[in-house]
Design a protein around this motif. Structure first.
Motif, short mmCIF file in Angstrom:
data_model
loop_
_atom_site.label_atom_id
_atom_site.label_comp_id
_atom_site.label_asym_id
_atom_site.label_seq_id
_atom_site.Cartn_x
_atom_site.Cartn_y
_atom_site.Cartn_z
N HIS A 254 2.65 17.02 -9.53
CA HIS A 254 1.83 16.54 -8.55
C HIS A 254 0.25 15.94 -9.30
O HIS A 254 -0.26 14.79 -8.92
CB HIS A 254 1.38 17.57 -7.65
CG HIS A 254 0.66 16.74 -6.29
ND1 HIS A 254 -0.41 16.15 -6.21
CD2 HIS A 254 1.09 16.68 -4.92
CE1 HIS A 254 -0.68 15.70 -4.90
NE2 HIS A 254 0.48 16.03 -4.35
N PRO B 20 7.96 11.80 -0.25
CA PRO B 20 9.03 12.33 0.12
C PRO B 20 10.33 11.55 0.92
O PRO B 20 10.98 11.98 1.31
CB PRO B 20 8.40 13.34 1.14
CG PRO B 20 7.03 12.72 1.53
CD PRO B 20 6.64 12.19 0.60
N PHE B 21 9.76 10.15 1.07
CA PHE B 21 10.76 9.53 1.79
C PHE B 21 10.59 8.00 1.45
O PHE B 21 9.22 7.72 0.85
CB PHE B 21 11.00 9.43 3.29
CG PHE B 21 9.54 9.43 3.76
CD1 PHE B 21 8.86 8.30 4.05
CD2 PHE B 21 8.87 10.81 4.30
CE1 PHE B 21 7.53 8.33 4.47
CE2 PHE B 21 7.43 10.71 4.79
CZ PHE B 21 6.82 9.31 4.97
N PRO C 28 -3.31 7.73 -0.22
CA PRO C 28 -4.28 8.97 -0.53
C PRO C 28 -5.34 8.31 -1.28
O PRO C 28 -5.18 7.79 -2.57
CB PRO C 28 -3.24 9.82 -1.34
CG PRO C 28 -2.25 8.99 -1.75
CD PRO C 28 -2.26 7.89 -1.05
N SER D 165 0.95 -1.06 -0.07
CA SER D 165 0.02 0.04 0.00
C SER D 165 0.85 1.36 -0.04
O SER D 165 -0.05 2.39 -0.16
CB SER D 165 -1.10 0.20 1.23
OG SER D 165 -1.79 -1.14 1.24
N CYS D 166 2.13 1.10 0.25
CA CYS D 166 2.97 2.46 0.51
C CYS D 166 3.95 2.34 -0.39
O CYS D 166 4.41 3.56 -1.09
CB CYS D 166 3.37 2.51 1.72
SG CYS D 166 2.14 2.24 2.99
N MET E 64 -3.05 8.60 4.29
CA MET E 64 -2.41 7.71 3.38
C MET E 64 -2.74 6.31 3.60
O MET E 64 -3.17 6.02 4.65
CB MET E 64 -0.75 7.63 3.89
CG MET E 64 -0.15 9.16 3.48
SD MET E 64 0.23 9.04 1.86
CE MET E 64 0.13 10.90 1.50
N CYS F 23 4.81 4.50 -4.16
CA CYS F 23 5.14 5.80 -4.19
C CYS F 23 6.31 6.23 -3.26
O CYS F 23 6.91 7.15 -3.57
CB CYS F 23 3.80 6.79 -3.60
SG CYS F 23 2.32 6.31 -4.68
N HIS F 24 6.45 5.44 -2.15
CA HIS F 24 7.43 5.89 -1.46
C HIS F 24 8.73 4.72 -1.51
O HIS F 24 9.14 4.09 -0.88
CB HIS F 24 7.05 5.58 0.36
CG HIS F 24 5.94 6.62 0.61
ND1 HIS F 24 6.57 7.82 1.15
CD2 HIS F 24 4.73 6.55 0.44
CE1 HIS F 24 5.38 8.54 1.53
NE2 HIS F 24 4.44 7.82 1.11
N VAL G 104 -0.84 9.14 10.08
CA VAL G 104 -1.43 9.39 8.82
C VAL G 104 -2.35 8.25 8.34
O VAL G 104 -3.29 8.26 7.68
CB VAL G 104 -0.33 9.66 7.90
CG1 VAL G 104 0.46 10.89 7.89
CG2 VAL G 104 0.66 8.65 7.44
N ASN H 90 4.85 8.67 13.12
CA ASN H 90 4.36 9.54 12.22
C ASN H 90 3.34 8.62 11.00
O ASN H 90 2.29 8.88 10.57
CB ASN H 90 5.51 10.07 11.24
CG ASN H 90 5.12 11.23 10.28
OD1 ASN H 90 5.77 11.12 9.18
ND2 ASN H 90 4.00 11.94 10.63
C1 HEC Z 1 -0.23 7.29 -4.58
C2 HEC Z 1 0.94 7.61 -3.92
C3 HEC Z 1 1.22 7.38 -2.39
C4 HEC Z 1 0.95 6.27 -1.80
C5 HEC Z 1 0.29 4.98 -2.16
C6 HEC Z 1 1.28 6.57 -0.36
N1 HEC Z 1 1.83 7.70 -0.18
FE1 HEC Z 1 2.46 8.70 1.39
N2 HEC Z 1 2.68 10.43 0.37
C7 HEC Z 1 2.67 10.35 -0.86
C8 HEC Z 1 3.02 11.87 -1.35
C9 HEC Z 1 3.00 12.43 -2.79
C10 HEC Z 1 3.15 12.51 -0.23
C11 HEC Z 1 3.72 13.99 0.04
C12 HEC Z 1 2.70 14.63 0.58
C13 HEC Z 1 1.59 15.33 -0.51
O1 HEC Z 1 2.09 15.83 -1.59
O2 HEC Z 1 0.43 15.09 -0.35
C14 HEC Z 1 3.13 11.64 1.03
C15 HEC Z 1 3.62 11.76 2.26
C16 HEC Z 1 3.37 10.76 3.26
C17 HEC Z 1 3.70 11.37 4.82
C18 HEC Z 1 3.92 12.76 5.06
C19 HEC Z 1 2.78 13.33 5.43
C20 HEC Z 1 3.03 14.41 6.44
O3 HEC Z 1 1.91 15.14 6.27
O4 HEC Z 1 4.01 14.31 7.02
C21 HEC Z 1 3.70 10.01 5.28
C22 HEC Z 1 3.80 9.83 6.83
C23 HEC Z 1 3.34 8.98 4.41
N3 HEC Z 1 3.03 9.70 3.18
C24 HEC Z 1 2.99 7.75 4.77
C25 HEC Z 1 2.53 6.78 3.92
C26 HEC Z 1 1.95 5.31 4.33
C27 HEC Z 1 2.27 4.91 5.55
C28 HEC Z 1 1.55 4.86 2.87
C29 HEC Z 1 0.97 3.38 2.97
C30 HEC Z 1 -0.15 3.15 3.95
C31 HEC Z 1 1.47 5.96 1.99
N4 HEC Z 1 2.02 7.02 2.56
C32 HEC Z 1 1.23 5.55 0.66
C33 HEC Z 1 2.11 9.42 -1.72
C34 HEC Z 1 1.91 8.35 -1.47
#
Ligand code: HEC
Length: 440
Positions: free
Chosen positions: A185, A54-55, A81, A42-43, A79, A46-47, A73, A69
């Motif tokens: 974006h 972003p990481f 999203p 699930s993560c 997340m 993109c990560h 979310v 953290n």
């Molecule tokens: C579809 C792509 C996508 C997926 C799938 C995704 N993320 Fe992200 N995530 C992003 C983006 C892009 C950002 C940067 C923030 C933004 O632009 O809204 C981000 C930001 C974050 C942040 C920082 C947010 C903050 O406000 O500090 C966290 C923590 C995070 N993601 C955790 C997760 C976790 C845990 C999962 C899986 C459960 C996940 N993400 C799945 C794209 C994704």
């Protein structure tokens, strides 16, 4: 890989039902057995390096380091999203963690983030490089790289894509390849029948032109970060007329380093016209141009509504909304002749940054006489954290991001091909009386 993930998740679902005191209930979730499957599926898409997150979230260290953290979310469902409300329409590629998965993550954090046995660690998913849907039929690129500084405001910029098609084409999918995945974006793609983009392109000395588009140019596709390209279902396609160009509207988000963005788009066409035709039911029509979108400063809940009675049986295929910053929520549902409500789409917290179109998991059958209702809510008070005006100002319909627009668009196919003209006529008629009026 798939099967392995599924069984691990099933195990996760089963164990909370274990009677307390049994060995299984005492079992503490570990990263390799319980958390990695959630994160990898699930993560990680993109990560990981080069993607928009972003990481990276690719291994135990990555996840442990930010566990608190991450939990916050995922508990707030920020997340992954995914913006449609649960159980209000069912879509392909839904990205939603189950309550059980979220509880697992919390239990793992509270247990001190144990790593678990190495041999239980699932393999990292493979993300094939290159075009995900294979070589496109047409590849187009913005004219030059747009320079984006390390910090500062988000940039909304349009770019002309001079395709000048030699004949009508039937589009089944697009794939967007950002030059820099960390900054692009979302994009919206419009047909530019009069080739206005070419005239505007580069006029202010930089690639592209200010966020603007020709009136009524139909939007043919949208993409947001992490969006997976897919073909329209059931051999369907959208017509892109001969001689037209495209306009790409992009949202760029500074990433902390100076960079530039040059976007490439792959277009996939079908060889022959589709046997069934997609028809767009947009409520209100023309992104609300004639709907009286005029929101007083401070108004916390301005409502835009519209409805349309279906003149024939249809199958609904995809749905998506469009609005700017003041919009807070949007919803579409149908009321069948027998009074039954059919939920189609509810976005309870509209976020301009995540424009998406959703394909129903199964086509939704709607009979003749069903009434489709759309409702959008706008908050022009200072309580709206993304209100572009502080203090709030009166906002009217317009193409700039600080103006408003809004509609929900349902793409349907008439169940019987013979009904196509009737359906198109009704849609035109329902839009017509509003054309006479001006935006109030
Ligand atoms: C579809 C792509 C996508 C997926 C799938 C995704 N993320 Fe992200 N995530 C992003 C983006 C892009 C950002 C940067 C923030 C933004 O632009 O809204 C981000 C930001 C974050 C942040 C920082 C947010 C903050 O406000 O500090 C966290 C923590 C995070 N993601 C955790 C997760 C976790 C845990 C999962 C899986 C459960 C996940 N993400 C799945 C794209 C994704």
């Amino acid at each position: 890989m798939r099967i392995l993930l599924a069984t691990t998740l099933l195990a996760a679902v089963a164990s909370p039902q274990q009677p307390t005191g049994s060995p299984a209930a005492a079992e503490v979730p570990t990263f390799t057995e319980h958390i990695a499957p959630i994160v990898f599926s699930s993560c990680t898409r993109c990560h990981r390096p080069g993607e928009a997150g972003p990481f990276s979230l690719q291994n135990y260290r990555d996840v442990k380091k930010r566990a608190r953290n991450l939990l916050s979310v995922i508990e707030d469902r920020i997340m992954p999203p995914w913006h449609p409300a649960k159980d209000y329409g069912h879509f392909r590629n839904e990205m939603r963690l189950s309550d059980v998965e979220i509880a697992r993550f919390r239990a793992w954090l509270e247990a001190g983030c144990p790593e678990g046995p190495q041999d239980k660690l699932p393999k990292l998913p493979e993300f094939p490089p290159g075009w995900q849907l294979g070589e496109p039929d047409l590849i187009v690129k913005t004219s030059a790289a747009y320079p984006l500084p390390a910090a500062g405001r988000d940039v909304y910029r349009s770019f002309s894509l001079p395709v000048d098609l030699p004949e009508d084409k039937w589009l089944t999918a697009i794939e967007v390849r950002p030059g820099d995945r960390e900054v692009l974006h979302h994009v919206l793609i419009f047909v530019d029948a009069k080739k206005q983009g070419r005239v505007l392109e580069g006029k202010d000395g930089k690639p592209g032109f200010r966020h603007r588009r020709a009136s009524r140019s139909p939007m043919i596709a949208g993409w947001a970060v992490g969006g997976q390209p897919e073909h329209l279902p059931e051999g369907l396609a959208i017509k892109v007329p001969k001689g037209c160009d495209l306009i790409l509207q992009s949202h760029l988000h500074p990433s902390g380093r100076n960079t530039e963005e040059q976007t490439t788009i792959g277009l996939y066409f079908s060889d022959e016209p589709p046997k069934r035709s997609l028809v767009s039911i947009q409520l209100p029509p023309f992104f609300g141009f004639f709907a009286g979108l005029n929101i007083p400063a401070g108004e916390p809940d301005f409502v835009l509504k519209d409805s349309f009675e279906l003149p024939c049986d249809v199958d609904a295929m995809t749905i998506g909304g469009h609005a700017h910053m003041l919009c807070r929520s949007m919803k579409m549902h149908a009321v069948l002749p027998d009074g039954k409500h059919v939920p189609l789409l509810h976005i309870p917290e509209w976020d301009f940054d995540w424009q998406s179109r959703y394909t129903f998991a199964q086509p939704v059958r709607l009979p003749k006489g069903a009434v489709v209702h759309a409702e959008l809510h706008y908050d022009n008070s200072s309580n709206n954290p993304v209100n572009p005006n502080a203090p709030p100002k009166r906002v009217r319909w317009g193409r700039e991001t600080k103006d408003e627009m809004g509609s929900v668009t349902l793409l349907v196919v008439p169940r019987h091909a013979a009904d196509l003209r009737k359906l198109r006529r009704s849609i035109r008629e329902q839009a017509r009386p509003r054309r006479r009026g001006r935006p109030r």
